[in-house]
Design a protein around this motif. Sequence first.
Motif: not given
Length: 137
Positions: A127-133
């Motif tokens: 999704e827009p703005g996601d940054e998974w760890q």
Amino acid sequence: MIILLDLNYTLVENSEEKHKPFIKQIEAEQYRAWLVKLLKPHHVILMTARPATYFAPTIASIEEKTGWQPDVALFNAYGLTPPLAKERMLKEHVLPKYGEAEMLAIESNPATRAMYARYGIRSVKIEPGDEWQQLPS
């Protein structure tokens, strides 16, 4: 685990920006560095609806900008819509070689995610703005 990776709106974080001719689009692409970092330990198959004529400049751009390349890159040589092209790639190239492996598709297109579900392949969308760890488990 095998990762089936979508290109536009997934690996490319600025897909909404449009440039012409299309080679300028490729030159302007920015790739999600955080996603590349998560993908590096895995076997990645890039599956894109992008026409096969853009294979070389796209792969060169990815490598130049990220220092990484997918293990396999499948482009749309069929002139089909994204879900149909990716289903054909899946049936012709992926399942015959990797059919028994656990797979995760990272895919933006809802119709393509539905296609993966028909094959029992779990898919997720960035999704827009996601940054998974970490990659979804």
